[in-house]
Scaffold this motif. Structure first.
Motif, PDB file in Angstrom:
ATOM      1  N   ILE A  42      16.764 -31.608 -24.464  1.00  0.00           N
ATOM      2  CA  ILE A  42      15.982 -32.811 -24.159  1.00  0.00           C
ATOM      3  C   ILE A  42      14.565 -32.656 -24.687  1.00  0.00           C
ATOM      4  O   ILE A  42      14.018 -33.560 -25.350  1.00  0.00           O
ATOM      5  N   THR A  46      13.136 -35.010 -27.808  1.00  0.00           N
ATOM      6  CA  THR A  46      12.177 -36.065 -27.476  1.00  0.00           C
ATOM      7  C   THR A  46      10.732 -35.695 -27.778  1.00  0.00           C
ATOM      8  O   THR A  46       9.880 -36.574 -27.896  1.00  0.00           O
ATOM      9  N   ALA A  99      20.135 -40.745 -19.424  1.00  0.00           N
ATOM     10  CA  ALA A  99      20.691 -40.618 -20.777  1.00  0.00           C
ATOM     11  C   ALA A  99      20.004 -41.534 -21.784  1.00  0.00           C
ATOM     12  O   ALA A  99      19.812 -41.152 -22.951  1.00  0.00           O
ATOM     13  N   VAL A 100      19.642 -42.735 -21.376  1.00  0.00           N
ATOM     14  CA  VAL A 100      19.122 -43.721 -22.335  1.00  0.00           C
ATOM     15  C   VAL A 100      17.613 -43.876 -22.250  1.00  0.00           C
ATOM     16  O   VAL A 100      17.052 -44.742 -22.954  1.00  0.00           O
ATOM     17  N   ARG A 170      22.089 -36.919 -24.722  1.00  0.00           N
ATOM     18  CA  ARG A 170      22.237 -38.276 -24.191  1.00  0.00           C
ATOM     19  C   ARG A 170      23.714 -38.611 -23.992  1.00  0.00           C
ATOM     20  O   ARG A 170      24.117 -39.137 -22.941  1.00  0.00           O
TER      21      ARG A 170
END
Length: 307
Positions: A42, A46, A99-100, A170
């Motif tokens: 993650i 990101t 997830a989104v 995700r």
């Protein structure tokens, strides 16, 4: 709320125990143990710092604590069937939101909702259900549940790592949301059907307020808080630590899964210790073992030693 005066039958009690074993493994796996495996990915995907990612997860845990007070009152009134079903239903959009999430504030908000779901699906409501339905035989049921629940990391840490390779973090959370929906919602809705016994009357002259303010109680709370903080910190940081020391995600996830086997073994051993040692001695022994194993994670030189 419907009160009953007769104890539920053995078949009903076994069904409840088996249902909660299944749902606790799944709920802990999806809402807790998947995160340590997915957190490094993650952060890398990101650009959010590991601290920010872990902070969102921790904020969800922080929400689950005060929410548990409300959950307890709802359990007293309605029983675990509707409370735990609602928690499972709430957990599904929360995991989908994780997830989104397009930004860190959305990610944080999704984990806050997940924290509400945790308060209604993890051990506290399950323990309350078994305590009320199993009555005087509750210790045996609680022992069985915690032995099964210890396998949550053994199942879901390697599973999350396997899904990560094909779906990304995700997609993995979307798959896990589907697992939560398919397994826990019908299991709680159909498997926890049954009359909910009324709350037992408190002992005569009981003064819970005085107990809560007493020095032994406050010291016990402090010890449990620090021990839990230590244990959860190890679980959340173990996979990133092993990756930093050269392991791949899959191997690090299996190492975390071995911790679940250790939990089961430790809980089985604990049942043999009960009766041989006084409660303070047992508590000191457990906390000392936790402190020693945590120190070893920081002191041992490489991943082979940690495994």
């Amino acid at each position: 709320m419907v009160e009953v005066r007769t104890a539920p039958g053995a078949g009903f009690r076994r069904r409840v125990l088996l249902v909660l074993c299944l749902t606790e493994i799944t709920s802990w796996g999806v809402l807790y143990y998947a995160f340590p495996v997915l957190a490094p990915s993650i952060s890398a995907d990101t650009g959010w710092s590991v601290s920010a990612v872990t902070g969102a997860f921790s904020a969800g845990l922080g929400v689950s604590a005060p929410a548990g007070i409300v959950v307890g009152r709802l359990l007293d009134r309605w029983g675990p069937r509707w409370v735990m079903t609602a928690g499972s239903l709430l957990g599904v959009p929360a995991v989908v939101g994780i997830a989104v999430a397009p930004s860190w504030p959305w990610f944080l908000a999704a984990w806050l909702v997940a924290g509400l779901a945790q308060s209604a699906t993890l051990y506290p409501p399950a323990f309350a259900a078994l305590t009320r339905w199993w009555g005087s035989d509750r210790v045996r049921a609680l022992t069985g549940l915690t032995l099964a629940g210890g396998l949550a990391s053994t199942v879901f840490a390697p599973l999350s790592a396997a899904l990560l390779g094909g779906f990304g973090w995700r997609g993995t959370y979307l798959v896990l949301a589907a697992v939560l929906l398919v397994v826990t919602v019908p299991a709680h809705l159909l498997g926890l059907r049954g009359p909910w016994p009324g709350a037992p009357a408190p002992p005569e002259h009981a003064d819970p307020g005085a107990i809560a303010r007493s020095r032994p109680f406050l010291l016990t709370v402090a010890a449990v808080f620090l021990g839990t903080f230590c244990g959860f910190a190890v679980a959340v940081n173990q996979v990133p630590l092993l990756i930093e020391r050269g392991l791949d995600v899959q191997t690090a996830a299996w190492a975390l899964g071995l911790g679940g086997v250790g939990q089961v073994a430790g809980r089985a051993l604990y049942t043999r210790v009960v009766g041989r040692l006084a409660p303070p001695a047992r508590a000191v022994l457990v906390l000392a073992a936790l402190a020693a194993s945590t120190a070893l994670l920081g002191l041992l030189p490489g991943p082979a030693w940690l495994l």
